[in-house]
Design an enzyme around this catalytic site. Structure first.
Site, mmCIF file in Angstrom:
data_model
loop_
_atom_site.group_PDB
_atom_site.id
_atom_site.type_symbol
_atom_site.label_atom_id
_atom_site.label_comp_id
_atom_site.label_asym_id
_atom_site.label_seq_id
_atom_site.Cartn_x
_atom_site.Cartn_y
_atom_site.Cartn_z
ATOM 1 N N GLU A 127 5.448 5.131 -5.960
ATOM 2 C CA GLU A 127 5.726 3.707 -5.870
ATOM 3 C C GLU A 127 6.809 3.273 -6.859
ATOM 4 O OE1 GLU A 127 1.939 1.831 -5.167
ATOM 5 O OE2 GLU A 127 2.687 0.029 -6.159
ATOM 6 N N HIS A 160 2.277 -3.251 -1.906
ATOM 7 C CA HIS A 160 1.208 -3.402 -2.908
ATOM 8 C C HIS A 160 0.776 -4.874 -3.064
ATOM 9 C CE1 HIS A 160 -0.682 -1.187 -6.551
ATOM 10 N NE2 HIS A 160 -1.466 -2.177 -6.149
HETATM 11 C C1 DGY Z 1 -4.914 -3.582 -9.532
HETATM 12 O O1 DGY Z 1 -5.284 -4.611 -10.098
HETATM 13 O O2 DGY Z 1 -5.215 -2.470 -9.959
HETATM 14 C C2 DGY Z 1 -4.095 -3.746 -8.289
HETATM 15 O O3 DGY Z 1 -3.607 -2.577 -7.805
HETATM 16 C C3 DGY Z 1 -3.000 -4.763 -8.491
HETATM 17 O O4 DGY Z 1 -3.612 -5.981 -8.460
#
Ligand code: DGY
Length: 313
Positions: free
Chosen positions: A256, A274
């Site tokens: 990513e 995401h």
């Molecule tokens: C997290 O909080 O771990 C998510 O992937 C992003 O909000």
């Protein structure tokens, strides 16, 4: 005496000054774009507190560059971007934002599931591109949810919230988790749709690789809005190309924000940037939790959402 300084690595969904008291100096990279690593290392030099996001790597190099640091308040429930052991060794608290993103993340997992199962992307594109010539009995046939088995990998808060939604759709739910459920092999071989909700840890890196994908039923749909590296993306591409996998819906990626180029042109794949926790309510709540923990630690108190334990400084 100088005020303690907090460095915030992105624009937040709320004003930091609405939570932090006047005794704290705020330094913020007020942008949605990533801060180049070299600039991040410079900006943390005087910081007593750091509020990073999941794309910021908090490792020994960064901790060496931030000798005054007392807390890393990660703006996420996952904290695989933070070297927690290195923080603990330096007496730096690490906190996360649990609870507040459960429902929004489960909503998005179900959005991915429905989008994939009902071929929403293809239908939407057909209409927008003027290629829809009218209703037809065999057009864009998808998978009905009622009576299907949903396999949930990771049955914490988010996994359970997804299960509640699935039950409303008449699905049979099975799960696997270190606290119970069915063995992973059984889940892989009996589920019609599989959704991943486990944190990324050394034990879950490539939990779904070529062998696990082969164990899945032919035509299975795979959803991931947890962390990209839990799935071996090259193996996923191969399973889609061979036709063994019926489709995949991804909100997260192994490297990513890079996406495997072979995924981009496929109609049996749904790709989001995401967005799991991306509602105004949740992002405000996440910011509030992180900033409140910073305020507590800089006042000499224990944070409310620690993921490590450090001796008082
Ligand atoms: C997290 O909080 O771990 C998510 O992937 C992003 O909000």
């Amino acid at each position: 005496m100088d005020k303690p300084r907090v460095f915030i690595t992105r624009k937040l969904a709320l004003e930091p000054a609405s939570i932090l008291g006047p005794g704290i100096e705020i330094d913020q990279f007020d942008s949605e774009d990533p801060l180049p690593r070299a600039r991040l290392l410079e900006r943390v030099a005087q910081a007593s507190a750091l509020l990073p996001i999941l794309g910021d790597r908090i490792d020994r190099e960064l901790l060496d560059a931030a000798p005054r640091l007392r807390i890393v308040a990660n703006h996420a429930v996952g904290y695989d971007n933070v070297d927690v052991l290195a923080c603990t060794a330096r007496g730096v608290w690490v906190t996360n934002t649990p609870g507040v993103l459960t429902e929004s993340t489960a909503d998005l997992a179900f959005t991915l599931l429905l989008t994939l199962a009902r071929r929403i992307r293809e239908g939407e594109r057909m209409v927008r591109e003027g290629k829809w010539l009218g209703w037809a009995p065999t057009q864009l046939l998808g998978m009905e949810l009622r009576g299907k088995t949903l396999g949930i990998i990771g049955y914490g808060r988010i996994g359970q919230a997804v299960a509640r939604r699935a039950e409303g759709f008449g699905m049979r739910v099975i799960f696997t988790d270190e606290r119970g459920g069915v063995p992973l092999d059984e889940l892989l071989s009996t589920s019609d749709i599989i959704t991943i909700h486990t944190p990324l840890m050394p034990e879950t890196h490539h939990l779904i690789g070529a062998a696990e994908l082969l164990r899945m039923k032919r035509g299975v749909l795979l959803i991931n809005n947890a962390r990209g590296p839990i799935v071996d993306e090259a193996a996923l591409v191969a399973a889609l190309q061979s036709g063994h996998l019926g489709g995949a819906a991804l909100d997260v990626y192994e490297f990513e924000p890079k996406v495997h180029p072979a995924l981009l042109g496929r109609d049996d794949v749904v790709l989001l940037p995401h967005l799991g926790s991306a509602t105004r309510e949740t992002r405000e709540a996440m910011g509030r939790l992180a900033l409140t923990d910073i305020e507590l630690v800089l006042r000499g108190e224990r944070p409310a959402h620690p993921v490590n334990e450090v001796a008082a400084k």
